[in-house]
Write a protein that holds these residues in place. Structure first.
Motif, PDB file in Angstrom:
ATOM      1  N   ASN A 229      51.391  10.689 126.436  1.00  0.00           N
ATOM      2  CA  ASN A 229      50.270  11.411 125.283  1.00  0.00           C
ATOM      3  C   ASN A 229      48.779  11.062 125.502  1.00  0.00           C
ATOM      4  O   ASN A 229      47.898  11.586 125.411  1.00  0.00           O
ATOM      5  CB  ASN A 229      50.855  10.940 123.813  1.00  0.00           C
ATOM      6  CG  ASN A 229      49.976  11.833 122.929  1.00  0.00           C
ATOM      7  OD1 ASN A 229      49.749  13.068 122.837  1.00  0.00           O
ATOM      8  ND2 ASN A 229      49.352  10.970 121.873  1.00  0.00           N
ATOM      9  N   GLY A 230      48.708   9.745 125.968  1.00  0.00           N
ATOM     10  CA  GLY A 230      47.447   9.107 126.146  1.00  0.00           C
ATOM     11  C   GLY A 230      46.607   9.610 127.161  1.00  0.00           C
ATOM     12  O   GLY A 230      45.481   9.778 127.114  1.00  0.00           O
TER      13      GLY A 230
ATOM     14  N   ASN B  70      48.547  21.804 108.643  1.00  0.00           N
ATOM     15  CA  ASN B  70      48.030  20.944 107.654  1.00  0.00           C
ATOM     16  C   ASN B  70      49.037  19.930 107.248  1.00  0.00           C
ATOM     17  O   ASN B  70      49.750  20.012 106.100  1.00  0.00           O
ATOM     18  CB  ASN B  70      47.659  21.772 106.550  1.00  0.00           C
ATOM     19  CG  ASN B  70      46.697  22.660 106.628  1.00  0.00           C
ATOM     20  OD1 ASN B  70      45.667  22.467 107.200  1.00  0.00           O
ATOM     21  ND2 ASN B  70      46.907  23.930 105.968  1.00  0.00           N
ATOM     22  N   ILE B  71      48.875  18.994 108.252  1.00  0.00           N
ATOM     23  CA  ILE B  71      50.038  18.021 107.997  1.00  0.00           C
ATOM     24  C   ILE B  71      49.442  16.878 107.166  1.00  0.00           C
ATOM     25  O   ILE B  71      48.619  16.019 107.217  1.00  0.00           O
ATOM     26  CB  ILE B  71      50.322  17.279 109.394  1.00  0.00           C
ATOM     27  CG1 ILE B  71      50.823  18.118 110.553  1.00  0.00           C
ATOM     28  CG2 ILE B  71      51.274  15.989 109.252  1.00  0.00           C
ATOM     29  CD1 ILE B  71      51.020  17.534 111.840  1.00  0.00           C
TER      30      ILE B  71
ATOM     31  N   SER C 107      47.219  21.065 116.296  1.00  0.00           N
ATOM     32  CA  SER C 107      47.828  20.267 115.213  1.00  0.00           C
ATOM     33  C   SER C 107      49.241  19.560 115.976  1.00  0.00           C
ATOM     34  O   SER C 107      49.562  18.098 115.407  1.00  0.00           O
ATOM     35  CB  SER C 107      48.494  21.232 114.144  1.00  0.00           C
ATOM     36  OG  SER C 107      49.019  20.113 113.214  1.00  0.00           O
ATOM     37  N   VAL C 108      49.701  20.204 116.733  1.00  0.00           N
ATOM     38  CA  VAL C 108      51.043  19.414 117.400  1.00  0.00           C
ATOM     39  C   VAL C 108      51.024  19.660 118.759  1.00  0.00           C
ATOM     40  O   VAL C 108      50.579  20.615 119.431  1.00  0.00           O
ATOM     41  CB  VAL C 108      52.356  20.408 116.882  1.00  0.00           C
ATOM     42  CG1 VAL C 108      53.408  19.868 117.649  1.00  0.00           C
ATOM     43  CG2 VAL C 108      52.444  20.447 115.275  1.00  0.00           C
TER      44      VAL C 108
ATOM     45  N   ALA D 249      48.867  16.042 117.039  1.00  0.00           N
ATOM     46  CA  ALA D 249      47.709  16.300 118.224  1.00  0.00           C
ATOM     47  C   ALA D 249      46.595  15.248 117.833  1.00  0.00           C
ATOM     48  O   ALA D 249      45.921  14.871 118.934  1.00  0.00           O
ATOM     49  CB  ALA D 249      47.403  17.559 118.175  1.00  0.00           C
ATOM     50  N   SER D 250      46.235  14.986 116.527  1.00  0.00           N
ATOM     51  CA  SER D 250      45.082  14.108 116.245  1.00  0.00           C
ATOM     52  C   SER D 250      45.412  12.616 116.552  1.00  0.00           C
ATOM     53  O   SER D 250      44.552  11.974 116.955  1.00  0.00           O
ATOM     54  CB  SER D 250      44.934  14.500 114.766  1.00  0.00           C
ATOM     55  OG  SER D 250      45.712  14.089 113.940  1.00  0.00           O
ATOM     56  N   SER D 251      46.519  12.243 116.079  1.00  0.00           N
ATOM     57  CA  SER D 251      46.647  10.797 116.203  1.00  0.00           C
ATOM     58  C   SER D 251      47.746  10.089 117.120  1.00  0.00           C
ATOM     59  O   SER D 251      48.033   9.099 117.535  1.00  0.00           O
ATOM     60  CB  SER D 251      47.085  10.141 114.694  1.00  0.00           C
ATOM     61  OG  SER D 251      48.233  10.877 114.191  1.00  0.00           O
TER      62      SER D 251
END
Length: 416
Positions: free
Chosen positions: A39-40, A109-110, A70-71, A13-15
Motif C-alpha cells: 500500500n505504501g 463515506n467511511i 475511498s477504497v 484509500a486515505s489512511s
C-alpha cells in the motif's frame, strides 16, 4: 508466501487502514509489513502524481485499483496463468460485491472503520467465490452464465405469471449460479448486476427460502432492494427482486406451491444440464472438450468443459483434467480479447487491452492456438463470440470448419 496462491487486500484509500484480507491456494497470510509496503508504494506514487496500476516480478503479479477515491484493492497472484486482464476484472468484481451487500454510500463515506469491517464480513463468501477457479465464466466475461433446457418455454410462461403474482417484474430461475429462464425486465438490468446476483445466490448456503437485502452496483448502488429466493427442487431456485411488499411468508405460502408444484418434472430435468449447460441432443464434434459461447448483444454465455460427458465417463482417465481445461479455455479467452478481438467501451467505440500488431488496421475475427495437449479456436460475429477447446489430435486445418458448424447449431437451431 508459498508456491501458488492469490492474496486480496482491501484498505481505506486515505489512511491505508486494512479492512480485510482474503487468500486462496496458500495457508499463510501476508505479513503486515508486506501489506504496508504494497500500500505504501502505491500511496507514494499517488502523492507524486504517478498512477501505479500493476507490476510483475519473477514469480508474482500485483495490481492496484482505487475505487470511488475511498477504497484501495490490491491483488497479489503467484499463479502463472493470472493475467492483468483477469486480475483487473477480479478487483472490479470484488468492489461490486462490496457494493451489492453493503451499499455504495457506506463505502464512499467511511465514518466508522470498525463498523465497516463488521459489515464487510457479509461479503466474504461472495468474494471468496471470485478467488476460486469457478465452473462459470461470468467473472471474466462479465456476462450471465446460462443453461439451455428443453422445456424452456413452459418454465418461462410459469415464471412470468408467478413474478407478476408476486408484484414484481424481475424474476429468474437459477441453478448453480446459472440462469435457466428470466423475465424480460430481469434481462434489462445491467449485465454486471445480473451476473453479481447469480454469483451471490450460488455462494449462499442452500435453504428453503430467503429474504436478502441487496444493492444493484450499476442500477441502484445506494437504494436497497429485496431479493427473495425459493427452493423449488434441490439445486433449482426461483428468485425475484421486489420492494417492501409482498412478504416472504405470503409468497411462500400462497404462490410457490400453486405455481411450481405442477412443474416438478421439468424443474428436475434442469439438473441434467448442470454439467454440459445444454441438452445432450445438441450435436457436437467429438473432438470438442470445452466451449464458451457469448451472446454479445444480450450479455449471456454458455460454458462447459465437459462438452461430451458420456465419453469422459467412459474413459478410465479423463483425457485432460477438468481444472486444466478450465485454465486453458479461460486463458485462451483472455488472449483473444486482449490481442485480437475488439472490446466495446461505454462510449460506443472499440478498444483493445493490448495494441494489435503494428501495420494492421483491421480487426481479427478468428484466431487459434496449438499446444502439446490441446488446441483452441475462437471466432466472432457481430452478435456472438465462440471459443472452443479441442483435443490435441484434431487436425489444425479442421478447427475452423468445426467451429463454424458449432456456432450455427447454437445460433440457428437453438437461437441462443
Amino acid at each position: 508466501m508459498g508456491d501458488g496462491g492469490i492474496h486480496l487486500l482491501c484498505l481505506t484509500a486515505s489512511s491505508g487502514v486494512p479492512l480485510y484480507c482474503r487468500s486462496r491456494g496458500t495457508s499463510r497470510q501476508l505479513p503486515f509489513s508486506v501489506i504496508g509496503s504494497l500500500n505504501g508504494v502505491h500511496m507514494f506514487g499517488s502523492n507524486q502524481d504517478v498512477l501505479l496500476a500493476g507490476t510483475n516480478t519473477e514469480n508474482a503479479n500485483v495490481v492496484w485499483r482505487v475505487f470511488s477515491d475511498s477504497v484501495t484493492l490490491i491483488v497479489l497472484s503467484l499463479y502463472e496463468s493470472a493475467t492483468d486482464v483477469y486480475l483487473n476484472k477480479l478487483l472490479e468484481n470484488v468492489f461490486s460485491a462490496m457494493v451489492l451487500l453493503v451499499g455504495l454510500e457506506d463505502l464512499v463515506n467511511i465514518k466508522n472503520v470498525e463498523r465497516l469491517k463488521r459489515d464487510l464480513r457479509a461479503c466474504y463468501k461472495l468474494i471468496d467465490s471470485f478467488l476460486e477457479m469457478p465452473e462459470r465464466t461470468g467473472d471474466l466475461t462479465q456476462c450471465v452464465d446460462c443453461v439451455l433446457v428443453q422445456d424452456g418455454s413452459v418454465l418461462q410462461d410459469c415464471l412470468d405469471t408467478f413474478t407478476q403474482a408476486a408484484q414484481s417484474n424481475f424474476g429468474c430461475i437459477m441453478m448453480s449460479g446459472k440462469v435457466v429462464v428470466a423475465t424480460e425486465k430481469w434481462w434489462r438490468l445491467a449485465p454486471q448486476d445480473v451476473m453479481m446476483l447469480a454469483w451471490l445466490v450460488a455462494s449462499l448456503i442452500p435453504c428453503t427460502s430467503r429474504d436478502y437485502p441487496v444493492y444493484l452496483p450499476q442500477g441502484s448502488p445506494t437504494v436497497p432492494h429485496r431479493l427473495l429466493t425459493f427452493l423449488l427442487v434441490p439445486g433449482v431456485e426461483v428468485c425475484i427482486l421486489c420492494g417492501p411488499v409482498p412478504s416472504l411468508q405470503e409468497v411462500e405460502r400462497e404462490l410457490v406451491e400453486r405455481f411450481w408444484k405442477p412443474l416438478a418434472e421439468p424443474l428436475k430435468a434442469c439438473l441434467r444440464m448442470q454439467v454440459r449447460s445444454f441438452p445432450a441432443s445438441v450435436p457436437l464434434d467429438r473432438g470438442i472438450i470445452g466451449l464458451l459461447l457469448i451472446n454479445r448483444e444480450q450479455s449471456k454465455c454458455l460454458y462447459t468443459v465437459q462438452a461430451n460427458p458420456s465419453e469422459d465417463a467412459a474413459r478410465q482417465d479423463i483425457y485432460l483434467p477438468l481444472d486444466r481445461r478450465r485454465t486453458a479455455l479461460r486463458s485462451f479467452y483472455t488472449l483473444a480479447i486482449s490481442r485480437y478481438f475488439p472490446v466495446e467501451r461505454d462510449d460506443g467505440k472499440t478498444a483493445h487491452y493490448e495494441e494489435f500488431q503494428a501495420g494492421f488496421t483491421h480487426h481479427a475475427v478468428q484466431c487459434y492456438t496449438v499446444s502439446e495437449d490441446h488446441k483452441c479456436y475462437g471466432l466472432q460475429t457481430g452478435q456472438h463470440q465462440l471459443f472452443i477447446l479441442f483435443r490435441s489430435e484434431v487436425p489444425t486445418f479442421a478447427l475452423r470448419n468445426i467451429a463454424t458448424k458449432t456456432l450455427l447449431v447454437f445460433t440457428k437451431e437453438w437461437a441462443f
